[in-house]
Scaffold this motif. Structure first.
Motif, PDB file in Angstrom:
ATOM      1  N   LEU A 280      -7.199   3.691  49.573  1.00 57.71           N
ATOM      2  CA  LEU A 280      -8.550   3.640  49.009  1.00 57.71           C
ATOM      3  C   LEU A 280      -9.172   2.237  48.960  1.00 57.71           C
ATOM      4  O   LEU A 280     -10.327   2.070  49.403  1.00 57.71           O
ATOM      5  CB  LEU A 280      -8.543   4.270  47.607  1.00 57.71           C
ATOM      6  N   PRO A 281      -8.506   1.199  48.437  1.00 59.30           N
ATOM      7  CA  PRO A 281      -9.154  -0.124  48.362  1.00 59.30           C
ATOM      8  C   PRO A 281      -9.582  -0.663  49.724  1.00 59.30           C
ATOM      9  O   PRO A 281     -10.673  -1.222  49.855  1.00 59.30           O
ATOM     10  CB  PRO A 281      -8.089  -1.025  47.730  1.00 59.30           C
ATOM     11  N   LYS A 282      -8.742  -0.482  50.718  1.00 64.58           N
ATOM     12  CA  LYS A 282      -9.070  -0.989  52.055  1.00 64.58           C
ATOM     13  C   LYS A 282     -10.254  -0.232  52.654  1.00 64.58           C
ATOM     14  O   LYS A 282     -11.115  -0.825  53.307  1.00 64.58           O
ATOM     15  CB  LYS A 282      -7.844  -0.876  52.958  1.00 64.58           C
ATOM     16  N   LEU A 309      -9.423  12.897  43.933  1.00 60.94           N
ATOM     17  CA  LEU A 309     -10.055  11.677  43.431  1.00 60.94           C
ATOM     18  C   LEU A 309     -11.217  12.067  42.521  1.00 60.94           C
ATOM     19  O   LEU A 309     -12.168  12.719  42.960  1.00 60.94           O
ATOM     20  CB  LEU A 309     -10.571  10.823  44.589  1.00 60.94           C
ATOM     21  N   ILE A 310     -11.148  11.680  41.250  1.00 62.03           N
ATOM     22  CA  ILE A 310     -12.230  11.981  40.309  1.00 62.03           C
ATOM     23  C   ILE A 310     -13.299  10.902  40.394  1.00 62.03           C
ATOM     24  O   ILE A 310     -14.472  11.180  40.598  1.00 62.03           O
ATOM     25  CB  ILE A 310     -11.704  12.088  38.862  1.00 62.03           C
ATOM     26  N   GLU A 311     -12.903   9.642  40.196  1.00 58.45           N
ATOM     27  CA  GLU A 311     -13.868   8.558  40.313  1.00 58.45           C
ATOM     28  C   GLU A 311     -13.163   7.226  40.437  1.00 58.45           C
ATOM     29  O   GLU A 311     -11.953   7.116  40.220  1.00 58.45           O
ATOM     30  CB  GLU A 311     -14.845   8.544  39.130  1.00 58.45           C
ATOM     31  N   VAL A 312     -13.954   6.201  40.800  1.00 55.89           N
ATOM     32  CA  VAL A 312     -13.451   4.838  40.951  1.00 55.89           C
ATOM     33  C   VAL A 312     -14.271   3.923  40.049  1.00 55.89           C
ATOM     34  O   VAL A 312     -15.499   3.973  40.051  1.00 55.89           O
ATOM     35  CB  VAL A 312     -13.572   4.350  42.414  1.00 55.89           C
ATOM     36  N   ASN A 313     -13.583   3.103  39.257  1.00 52.74           N
ATOM     37  CA  ASN A 313     -14.249   2.174  38.342  1.00 52.74           C
ATOM     38  C   ASN A 313     -14.018   0.744  38.811  1.00 52.74           C
ATOM     39  O   ASN A 313     -12.878   0.338  39.063  1.00 52.74           O
ATOM     40  CB  ASN A 313     -13.693   2.334  36.917  1.00 52.74           C
ATOM     41  N   ILE A 314     -15.101  -0.035  38.916  1.00 51.74           N
ATOM     42  CA  ILE A 314     -14.991  -1.403  39.404  1.00 51.74           C
ATOM     43  C   ILE A 314     -14.563  -2.377  38.301  1.00 51.74           C
ATOM     44  O   ILE A 314     -14.051  -3.462  38.571  1.00 51.74           O
ATOM     45  CB  ILE A 314     -16.335  -1.863  40.036  1.00 51.74           C
TER      46      ILE A 314
END
Length: 351
Positions: A280-282, A309-314
């Motif tokens: 995911l990060p790449k 995947l529910i969500e991504v938090n920065i």
């Protein structure tokens, strides 16, 4: 001199919290640290008003722009958000990492990538008809604010066989309404904020508690992504989310999985989690064309042991690090500062 800036939304000193970053900056050989808010940045004069540490505590002063900035703030005021965008677009102020945008933008960016198989069916809620269409297809959906955080503002919404609608906001009990009343409530919501609609999947355990997985991913001093923490979060009884700020609890991921699944299923789940966490990060850095320094990734495990995947938090909270002791907590605060030092040393401070 190398000065580390910490940009925050808090206008009043938070000594213990800020001291953690100052200690990390000292360990990474920064000459000083300054904590400031977006409103205190004067781009025309190339200076900021912020807080620096002296023998008597945190004192407000004016300083030149820092060498590099770590943004930890949450901003809801529109004028502040505009100012943040101006600051981050200015090449005189390099940041350790940049923004992902709202939940809908993240979803769209990932649709045509290798992450797609992990994405739940999701749609932007432009009208109440959009919501009812999703409900007719999936029966139960989650309605989420585009810019929400901490589980706040999320609503579980479903249509019952008798055509009544079940409506449960996060942190509240559920209510049943006639379809016309539910439509009026949804219309009022959409008039105030922007939402997306996501298929609800059953991620409750045998105690009927909502569960999800939080993965904390961070860049280290070599500029490499590492997994700093993996935890399973259990929601409070009757709660539709498992956020810790809403009264949830957490435990290390492998311990939590061992209580629910057999050895074979545990291995299969962990394999999916690791594959997604590594990839995911790449993928995000490639599709955005920006660098990021840490990500809080929320995953769901359904009753068929499939990972979503529910969500991504920065700007992820670091409370799950407490599960692994004070050294893990210190390392979690230090990682972005190590990456900041890496960027300066390698002269990689352009976006």
């Amino acid at each position: 001199m190398h000065i580390l800036g910490i940009m925050t939304g808090s206008k009043s000193p938070r000594p213990r919290f800020w001291d953690r970053y100052r200690s990390a900056a000292q360990q990474e050989n920064f000459d000083d640290i300054i904590v400031f808010t977006p409103s205190s940045v004067n781009l025309s004069k190339q200076c900021i008003q912020g807080f620096v540490r002296n023998s008597s505590g945190w004192e407000k002063t004016e300083c030149p722009l820092p060498s590099i900035v770590h943004d930890i703030g949450y901003y809801s005021n529109r004028a502040t958000i505009r100012k943040v965008k101006q600051i981050k677009a200015n090449p005189s102020i390099p940041f350790v990492g940049y923004a992902l945008g709202n939940k809908w933008r993240i979803h769209k960016q990932l649709l045509n990538t290798s992450i797609r198989p992990f994405l739940l069916p999701t749609k932007l809620a432009k009208t109440t008809d959009d919501i009812f269409q999703m409900v007719r297809r999936y029966r139960t959906v989650m309605i989420k604010p585009l810019n929400g955080k901490g589980g706040k503002g999320i609503i579980k919404f479903s249509e019952q066989p008798d055509k009544s609608c079940f409506f449960q906001p996060s942190g509240e009990p559920g209510y049943s309404f006639k379809r016309s009343e539910a439509a009026a409530r949804l219309e009022a919501l959409l008039a105030k904020r922007r939402y997306l609609i996501q298929q609800w999947i059953d991620i409750r355990d045998e105690h009927e508690r909502t569960n999800d997985v939080r993965i904390l991913l961070q860049k280290n001093g070599l500029g490499k992504w590492i997994i700093s923490a993996q935890a399973i979060r259990h929601g409070k009884d009757g709660e539709i989310t498992s956020n810790l700020k809403s009264g949830g609890t957490a435990e290390p991921l492998e311990e939590g999985l061992a209580k629910r699944f057999n050895d074979e299923d545990q291995k299969a789940i962990l394999k999916q989690v690791e594959r997604l966490s590594r990839r995911l990060p790449k993928v995000l850095e490639r599709v955005y064309g920006k660098r990021f320094c840490e990500l809080g990734v929320d995953l769901a495990i359904d009753r068929k042991q499939r990972v979503w995947l529910i969500e991504v938090n920065i700007k992820p909270g670091k409370s799950v690090l407490q599960l692994f002791g004070p050294e893990a907590m210190d390392a979690g605060f230090r990682a972005p500062i190590q990456y900041a030092r890496h960027l300066l040393e390698k002269n990689k401070i352009k976006t």
